[in-house]
Design a protein around this motif. Structure first.
Motif, short mmCIF file in Angstrom:
data_model
loop_
_atom_site.label_atom_id
_atom_site.label_comp_id
_atom_site.label_asym_id
_atom_site.label_seq_id
_atom_site.Cartn_x
_atom_site.Cartn_y
_atom_site.Cartn_z
N GLY B 341 0.78 -1.23 0.00
CA GLY B 341 0.00 0.00 0.00
C GLY B 341 0.81 1.27 0.00
N ALA B 342 2.02 1.24 0.59
CA ALA B 342 2.77 2.48 0.73
C ALA B 342 4.08 2.44 -0.06
CB ALA B 342 3.06 2.76 2.20
N LEU B 343 4.65 1.27 -0.20
CA LEU B 343 5.91 1.18 -0.95
C LEU B 343 5.67 0.56 -2.32
CD1 LEU B 343 8.37 0.13 1.89
CD2 LEU B 343 8.37 2.26 0.64
N ASP B 344 4.41 0.59 -2.79
CA ASP B 344 4.11 -0.03 -4.08
C ASP B 344 4.89 0.61 -5.21
OD1 ASP B 344 2.58 2.16 -3.35
OD2 ASP B 344 1.04 1.75 -4.83
N VAL B 345 5.15 1.92 -5.07
CA VAL B 345 5.92 2.60 -6.12
C VAL B 345 7.34 2.02 -6.19
CG1 VAL B 345 6.82 4.81 -6.89
CG2 VAL B 345 4.60 4.70 -5.81
N MET B 346 7.91 1.76 -5.00
CA MET B 346 9.25 1.19 -4.96
C MET B 346 9.27 -0.18 -5.63
SD MET B 346 11.49 0.21 -1.61
CE MET B 346 10.70 -1.37 -1.35
N MET B 349 8.92 0.26 -9.31
CA MET B 349 10.16 0.77 -9.93
C MET B 349 11.17 -0.35 -10.07
SD MET B 349 10.59 4.51 -8.19
CE MET B 349 12.36 4.56 -8.24
N ALA C 82 8.82 5.92 2.60
CA ALA C 82 7.60 5.54 1.88
C ALA C 82 6.85 6.75 1.36
CB ALA C 82 6.69 4.72 2.79
N PHE C 86 9.32 7.69 -2.00
CA PHE C 86 8.58 6.91 -2.99
C PHE C 86 7.15 7.41 -3.18
CE2 PHE C 86 11.96 3.88 -1.89
CZ PHE C 86 12.46 3.68 -3.16
N ARG C 87 6.83 8.53 -2.58
CA ARG C 87 5.53 9.16 -2.77
C ARG C 87 4.37 8.20 -2.57
NH1 ARG C 87 7.88 11.28 -8.05
NH2 ARG C 87 9.32 12.84 -7.31
N GLY C 88 4.51 7.34 -1.56
CA GLY C 88 3.46 6.37 -1.28
C GLY C 88 2.31 7.01 -0.51
N ASN C 89 1.30 6.23 -0.25
CA ASN C 89 0.14 6.71 0.49
C ASN C 89 0.50 6.86 1.97
OD1 ASN C 89 -2.30 6.73 2.03
ND2 ASN C 89 -3.37 6.01 0.22
#
Lengths: 499, 368, 322
Positions: B341-346, B349, C82, C86-89
């Protein structure tokens, strides 16, 4: 001129974003103490070039010289140190800070604020007197008018001792009086030895204020000329790259009964500002009414009120039946049911759900249409996909794949999806805003033809566009809007840009 | 930047997130002085190796399907419902009261009423946060957190001062009448081929699966579902399309609360047989992990719920047979939420780079 | 209710308000910089465990406090990576870290001490002792004010005074220093900060780090001053009450003090239902007092008690645009 050499010299600047070449081998020199215009159509690469100069992007190749010295600008801090100040199109101000606080932000004297604030108060006083930049230093930004906020941006740059001031589309949000004041300020700055770079797509501003002008087209620098030695016609030709303006072939209108009648329509926004001030007009069947005027003078609110998005007061009838302007029935769904289709000005924000597939977007606003239902409970997605495939073929949307998400299409093809969805409903009235913004030439002609075809089918059309050429070539009648009012109606043959 | 292929985004991203959570959990287990491999084997045998283990895994999964669906439905409307826990508490209250008052009635009368009462109570608890969000713009994340605590206080008050039978020490209601006992899987045709002795998983599992199917049909096959999804993607665009923001916010949140409340059928009516304090035992929060892991799709939610049922039951086994405390499963839950949910971008990537490198080497080979 | 009881209540209020205050101010820095943090609870819990463990093992409460701050900073760092890098929620990150903290504190305490996820009770130098303020004894007999000074104001551990001193300090930092100006700016409009040539990422990480330090102090206070050791879930939702206080205070430091004192007072009352009953002449369920801070916060959020306008850029990752 140019006794002091060049304030800025760019040599061979190139910048690509993925496959898009935003700037290609750009070279330009800006003499010190001049106002230098950079003109070009939307998407010509002007803003990218200036962002490179301000350290927002790094050029892929090329060289920047400031006052004759090669300089690298890896970030905004370096740009500021090099004496460059930037006034962005969208102001970078902290809304609940005072003018003083905004001015010192990032240029403080030491770790404590008190000293910075008193120094800034004094400097601001001097600057205001010198350049007609009077702003109350203790006013909170959100209470200031747009024009005053812009002055704060200029003050910010001057406080940082900028010698080179870049303004990106500074007049887009200003009234003509505010714009004239701005130009006086800019001339004052030049006379004090500052260098000003004015980015715009408006020929009038270039002709009135600049000493030199550089023209950009599709990422390249087409040429730099002395303003005194050129004409708007020549600049326009350089900008567009061909002589002919887009002309739409259309027969004289066959006007029928009145479709839309608007009386005394007013819109107040959520901040309590009156955006539309008692507008009245009619549109007849088989007629295109174009709304011309500087953006932000009530055109958007007009579309939104008629489209059922914004609450309004007044009286609007469609085919003789009155439309509710607030409360129940004042929504997009009821408007569509009444026979109004709406191509919104901002397709990515309003007209499409970018994550939805093309076929889901074709149902957008019409998801309760009977032909898209399987039964009382469920939608008929197969029918929807088939309908989308048909529309895509008719409007030549590429690639013609209904299951592709909207964000995968180019701007022009996205717009074709929206236009197809709305026009294919054969509405009695089509509201269409900025029909060809960010759309390539081929698609522009196609979309224009569709609009004219709808008119020839005896429908009423309300067209809003910031492109005067578009308004002129499509409309049968033109209404000029300013400050929430219609200033008058014009014949398209005789309207010029000054109005 | 390169884009990930769709399938990788849908399948690989959650799997890699899970893998990373598992690796960190393994490291923690190692630090605690146990063997991660042995721990995993124990979890597997404890959660899947016996009828009883599978029964518990499915029992927990049933809870998580409901709360996962609850979070997912709200998410599609652009709302982050952290309040499934409180909604499940109050759902339990509704279900519990029906069981206490009508428990002697025939089973086919009690069960539908108990389901309805759970759903209505859960929805009722979501009503105020939903209304405040829709009408007054109060941030639903904060209000639902507050409502979790308020729900817990309400329940403790009722259990201690109102519903507790005289002479009973622990804050709970009296036992529900016999007649409210739900058929467990070993009493249900087909399932009884596998389950020969009594297990906690019960008929509610079927209700949960039906709910998952219902949510899928609602979201992707109906006008209401279309409106919910469109609204969740862009409120302004939804308004342009004539979708009523107030109505959609209310419906989505009430539906979400109802789904969370329905969980009570499983834990309160099915398992405990009376209403206890803390009856939801964190399932409302696990619903967040389940929804994220399942990419907010009902099928994904069901699969993720089973996975978390496995983690929950396996974690209990670890707590029982090793030095690893049962709280290990809370850590894993947190890690899964963090990575999905929060490190999904990582994660995305990383995968994008790997894909690009892979493609690069392929084209390079092609060139040779 | 007699004066002695009132003083007792106020004394308890101050003791219970202190962790709320640390956590609330912690949240203030982060949220004023535009990073939502619902992970205050988890950071407090981590700090409580770490400080109690280290204080027990070293016998020094100061080492404990440092360890608590360190543990809290680790979670703050993850939240920063985070939500900033990484611009996470930010909300989901906070929820996740609360779970991680809830579980891992028990795991570590169990591994270290094998007492069911608790630390052994802290004694002597491993715990903060009450400080008697100057003249407290001497002034004790002055009517009304003497006992107030002696009972309520004097006699708290060091961290209580530090906590209350943090309020004016925070006010001063926020409104009188360059850092404060930039911090407030980045929470309102990061683009303004970025174009002024200041690093948005750097500022936000700094804010998140301060949040970590203050949450560390909140947790350390819980385990080494308010109580004598760590127990599972010992923060018991205080991180969320602090969040509620922050909203109640509309993200302002001095108002935060009053909000935390008010919520601390509710908690103190909940410990003395007999006093409440004596004053009101009817029985109030303890749970009602427990729920009061949450109910009040909902009323504030609903705009019935003033309007809470959060920092404008709160919760939104900053993406540079042209």
């Amino acid at each position: 001129m140019a006794q002091g050499g060049y304030a800025i010299e760019l040599r061979g600047i190139s910048k690509a974003f993925g496959p898009v070449q935003a700037n290609r081998d750009i070279s330009v020199a800006v003499p010190k103490g001049t106002i230098h215009g950079i003109i070009g159509e939307n998407g010509a690469g002007k803003s990218t070039l200036m962002s490179i100069l301000y350290g927002f992007y790094r050029a892929d190749s090329g060289e920047i010289l400031i006052n004759g010295t090669p300089t690298t600008i890896p970030d905004s801090q370096s740009a500021i140190r090099a004496g460059i100040g930037m006034v962005f199109q969208h102001f970078k101000l902290v809304q609940n800070f005072t003018v003083l606080e905004n001015v010192i932000l990032g240029a403080e004297e030491g770790a404590m604020l008190a000293r910075s604030l008193s120094k800034a108060r004094k400097v601001l006083g001097d600057l205001s007197r010198e350049y007609e930049l009077d702003v109350d230093p203790d006013a909170v930004i959100e209470d200031l008018s747009v024009g005053h906020q812009q002055r704060v941006e200029i003050l910010k740059a001057l406080y940082r001792q900028a010698d080179i001031l870049i303004l990106d589309e500074p007049t887009g949000v200003l009234t003509p009086a505010e714009a004239d004041h701005l130009f006086r300020i800019l001339r004052g700055l030049r006379d004090q030895g500052k260098t000003v770079i004015l980015i715009t797509h408006k020929l009038r501003e270039i002709m009135e204020t600049t000493d030199n002008v550089s023209v950009m087209r599709r990422g390249t620098m087409v040429g730099t000329v002395k303003t005194a030695q050129t004409s708007p016609e020549e600049l326009a030709e350089l900008m567009v790259g061909r002589k002919v303006l887009l002309e739409v072939e259309k027969a004289p209108p066959t006007v029928g009964r009145t479709v839309l009648s608007v009386e005394n329509l007013s819109v107040t926004d959520e901040h309590g500002v009156i955006r539309l001030k008692g507008v009245s007009f009619d549109i007849k069947a088989g007629e295109i009414l174009g709304i011309a005027g500087v953006a932000g003078n009530g055109q958007s609110e007009l579309l939104e009120a008629l489209g059922g998005i914004a609450r309004a007061t007044g009286r609007v009838t469609l085919n003789g039946a009155e439309l509710p302007l607030s409360g129940a029935g004042a929504d997009g769904r009821s408007r569509r049911a009444a026979g109004i289709a709406h191509v919104p000005e901002d397709r990515q924000h309003l007209g499409l759900i970018m994550d939805f597939t093309a076929w889901e977007n074709v149902a957008f606003g019409y998801h309760d249409a009977p032909e898209y239902q399987k039964n009382a409970l469920f939608m008929d997605n197969d029918a929807l996909r088939a309908d989308t495939a048909r529309k895509m073929e008719r409007f030549d949307v590429r690639p013609p794949i209904p299951s592709l998400p909207a964000k995968s299409f180019s701007g022009g093809n996205q717009q074709k999806i929206v236009v197809a969805r709305e026009i294919e409903r054969h509405p009695d009235l089509l509201l269409i805003g900025q029909p060809t913004r960010g759309v390539d030439i081929g698609a522009i002609e196609f979309i224009h033809k569709q609009i004219v075809a709808l008119r020839d089918a005896g429908k009423a059309i309300l067209l809003v566009s910031v492109e005067l050429d578009e308004i002129r070539s499509l409309s049968d009648r033109i209404a000029v809007m300013f400050d929430g009012r219609i200033m008058g109606f014009r014949d398209p043959e005789t309207t010029d840009e000054r109005e | 930047m390169e884009r990930l292929p769709n399938w990788a985004d849908l399948v690989l991203v959650p799997l890699v997130s899970l893998l990373m959570a598992a690796i960190i959990a393994g490291v923690i287990i190692k630090i605690l002085g146990e063997s991660p491999v042995a721990a995993f084997k124990l979890m597997a045998s404890g959660a899947l190796g016996t009828q009883e283990g599978v029964g518990y895994t499915l029992y927990y999964a049933t809870n998580f399907i409901f709360t996962g669906l609850a979070v997912a439905v709200a998410y599609h409307a652009g709302l982050f419902n952290i309040g499934a826990e409180g909604q499940a508490y109050i759902g339990g209250l509704g279900t519990g009261l029906v069981c206490l008052w009508l428990g002697e009635s025939p089973f086919w009368v009690v069960l539908p009423l108990a389901v309805l009462a759970g759903a209505v109570s859960g929805a009722a608890w979501a009503f105020i946060p939903a209304y405040l969000q829709a009408k007054r713009g109060s941030h639903i994340v904060i209000t639902t957190i507050m409502f979790n605590y308020i729900a817990s206080a309400v329940l403790i008050f009722l259990l201690v001062d109102v519903l507790r039978p005289d002479g009973q020490m622990d804050p709970a209601t009296a036992n529900f009448p016999e007649a409210t006992t739900l058929p467990t899987l070993n009493q249900i045709p087909v399932f009884n081929l596998f389950f020969t002795s009594k297990v906690p998983a019960n008929v509610t599992l079927l209700i949960a699966l039906a709910a998952a199917f219902g949510v899928w049909a609602l979201l992707w096959r109906t006008r209401l579902g279309y409106s919910i999804r469109a609204f969740g993607k862009s409120e302004d665009a939804a308004r342009y399309a004539g979708i009523n923001p107030f109505k959609i916010t209310m419906i989505a949140m009430l539906l979400s609360g109802a789904l969370a409340g329905m969980m009570a059928i499983n834990n309160v009516m099915g398992e405990a047989g009376r209403l206890l304090q803390n009856s939801a035992s964190g399932a409302g929060f696990i619903g967040i992990a389940v929804a994220l892991m399942g990419r907010n799709h009902p099928l994904g939610v069901v699969l993720a719920a089973i996975l978390f049922g496995f983690l929950f039951q396996g974690g209990a086994e670890l707590g029982m047979w090793t030095k690893i405390p049962i709280e290990m499963r809370v850590v894993v839950q947190g890690l899964v939420i963090l990575f999905t949910g929060a490190l999904d971008v990582m994660v995305r990537m990383m995968l994008t780079r790997i894909f690009a490198a892979f493609r690069g080497s392929k084209t390079a080979k092609g060139a040779v | 209710m007699d004066y002695a009881t009132l003083l007792q209540l106020l004394d308890t209020t101050i003791r219970l308000a202190t962790p709320l205050l640390f956590a609330c101010l912690a949240g203030l820095y982060s949220e004023r910089a535009g990073i939502f943090d619902i992970g205050l609870e988890g950071k407090m819990l981590m700090a409580a465990m770490a400080s109690a463990s280290v204080a027990y093992l070293t016998g020094s409460v100061w080492m404990g406090v440092l360890a608590g701050i360190g543990a809290s900073l680790i979670l703050a760092g993850i939240h920063g990576i985070a939500s900033i890098t990484f611009r996470g929620n930010q909300l989901i990150s906070g929820v996740a870290l609360n779970f991680v903290a809830s579980g891992i504190t028990v795991l570590v305490a169990q591994r270290l001490f094998g007492q069911g996820g608790r630390t052994p009770p802290l004694e002597g130098d491993a715990r903060f002792a009450p400080i008697t303020l100057p003249f407290a004894e001497a002034l004790r007999d002055v009517p009304i004010l003497g006992p107030l000074y002696y009972e309520v104001i004097s006699g708290h551990p060091f961290l209580v005074y530090l906590g209350f001193a943090t309020v004016p300090l925070t006010w001063w930092v926020l409104y009188r220093t360059r850092f404060g100006l930039r911090l407030r700016a980045v929470g309102e409009n990061p683009a303004a900060v970025d174009t002024a040539g200041i690093s948005v990422v750097g500022l936000r990480f700094a804010a998140v780090a301060i949040t970590g330090v203050l949450c560390g102090l909140a947790g350390a206070y819980m385990a080494t001053a308010l109580q004598a050791g760590f127990g599972r879930e010992m923060t018991a939702g205080r991180g969320y009450i602090a969040l509620a206080a922050l909203i109640f205070a509309k993200w302002r430091p001095v108002a935060a003090l009053w909000a935390c004192l008010l919520f601390g007072f509710f908690q103190a009352l909940a410990l003395r239902p007999d006093v409440v009953e004596g004053v009101l002449q009817f029985k109030v369920p303890v749970t009602f007092l427990d729920a009061l801070p949450y109910v009040l916060t909902v009323l504030v959020l609903a705009g019935f008690v003033g309007k809470a306008i959060p920092p404008r850029a709160g919760g939104e990752p900053y993406v540079k645009e042209r």
